[in-house]
Write a protein that holds these residues in place. Structure first.
Motif, PDB file in Angstrom:
ATOM      1  N   VAL A  87      70.490  69.645 -52.501  1.00  0.00           N
ATOM      2  CA  VAL A  87      71.437  69.592 -51.501  1.00  0.00           C
ATOM      3  C   VAL A  87      72.908  69.882 -52.462  1.00  0.00           C
ATOM      4  CG1 VAL A  87      71.763  67.334 -51.912  1.00  0.00           C
ATOM      5  CG2 VAL A  87      72.724  68.214 -49.705  1.00  0.00           C
ATOM      6  N   GLY A 113      70.190  65.361 -47.352  1.00  0.00           N
ATOM      7  CA  GLY A 113      69.924  66.166 -48.667  1.00  0.00           C
ATOM      8  C   GLY A 113      69.126  65.411 -49.615  1.00  0.00           C
ATOM      9  N   GLU A 134      66.945  68.676 -46.465  1.00  0.00           N
ATOM     10  CA  GLU A 134      67.745  69.807 -47.293  1.00  0.00           C
ATOM     11  C   GLU A 134      67.268  69.520 -48.559  1.00  0.00           C
ATOM     12  OE1 GLU A 134      71.664  72.018 -49.227  1.00  0.00           O
ATOM     13  OE2 GLU A 134      71.517  71.316 -47.218  1.00  0.00           O
ATOM     14  N   ALA A 181      75.275  71.817 -46.736  1.00  0.00           N
ATOM     15  CA  ALA A 181      74.349  70.761 -45.768  1.00  0.00           C
ATOM     16  C   ALA A 181      76.055  70.539 -45.314  1.00  0.00           C
ATOM     17  CB  ALA A 181      74.404  69.422 -46.779  1.00  0.00           C
TER      18      ALA A 181
END
Length: 248
Positions: A46, A64, A43, A52
């Protein structure tokens, strides 16, 4: 002008108030989990873990990426079990090594990248970190939110909570597709005061062209995480790209 990391540092203390937990985060996590057969997700942006954390709760292995140290500190507070691996870096310049089932950039974070070349490089990096069977997902807003402003400016106030108010003054440069949003927060000693956000909006066709240039092809575009169809009233886009073959 503030950079991505100083912008995040400024908002980290009130980020969860500006973007409170809603069912949308769960919808996103559930959708992403269905596209991650081996459970790995990268991701970008994040933040404090809005998406997340629900992904981790579903058993996904989430890595992240975040440019703000303060955001990552808040993420660790929100994730005391340490389920989410994190890296401090500017995702338009570098990403952690490895291949992931899903590489995702939710909540318009792609538009925080300030120019087209950096946005293109972000997509290139996302493609490189996506497994051949995987997908790249971007959530972006309808550019007309800014591009369609009559005189290129707008000011609005939003009640946040506990008497706190955010005042947002927007100035748009249509040629560069950049909106400058001056955010002023009142009502709390913890508020950061004045924060400046740069947002370079992208048209869906422009995003598709960038994707093709880096070896991605559009699988589908939706108005929400339940794959709702888009129309001329759609205010946001969930764009899902798959890895294109070498002959494409």
């Amino acid at each position: 002008m503030q950079t991505v990391n100083t912008y995040g540092d400024s908002l980290a203390g009130i980020y969860d108030m500006i973007y409170p937990t809603t069912p949308e985060a769960d919808y996103a996590a559930e959708y992403i989990s269905k596209l991650a057969p081996e459970g790995s997700v990268l991701e970008l942006g994040v933040g404090t873990g809005r998406v997340a954390l629900p992904m981790a709760e579903r058993g996904l292995k989430v890595h992240g990426v975040e440019a703000s140290e303060e955001m990552l500190r808040k993420l660790k507070e929100n994730d005391p079990e340490g389920r989410i691996q994190s890296s401090l870096c500017d995702f338009s310049e570098e990403l952690p090594e490895g291949k992931f089932d899903v590489t995702v950039n939710p909540l318009n974070t792609f538009c925080m990248v300030p120019d087209a070349e950096k946005q293109l490089n972000t997509l290139r990096l996302m493609r490189e970190r996506t497994a051949d069977h995987g997908v790249v997902i971007l959530e972006t807003y309808d550019p007309l939110i800014y591009h369609g402003l009559a005189d290129g400016t707008k000011t609005e106030a939003r009640h946040l909570k506990d008497g706190q108010v955010g005042i947002y003054s927007t100035y748009v440069d249509r040629l560069s597709q950049v909106a400058v949003v001056v955010q002023t927060f009142l009502g709390s000693d913890e508020s950061p005061g004045r924060v400046v956000e740069l947002s370079r909006y992208v048209w869906p066709s422009e995003l598709d062209l960038m994707a093709r240039l880096v070896g991605l092809r559009l699988r589908g575009r939706y108005a929400g995480w339940h794959e709702e169809p888009t129309d001329h009233h759609t205010s946001r886009f969930i764009s899902v790209y798959e890895v294109a073959g070498d002959d494409e």
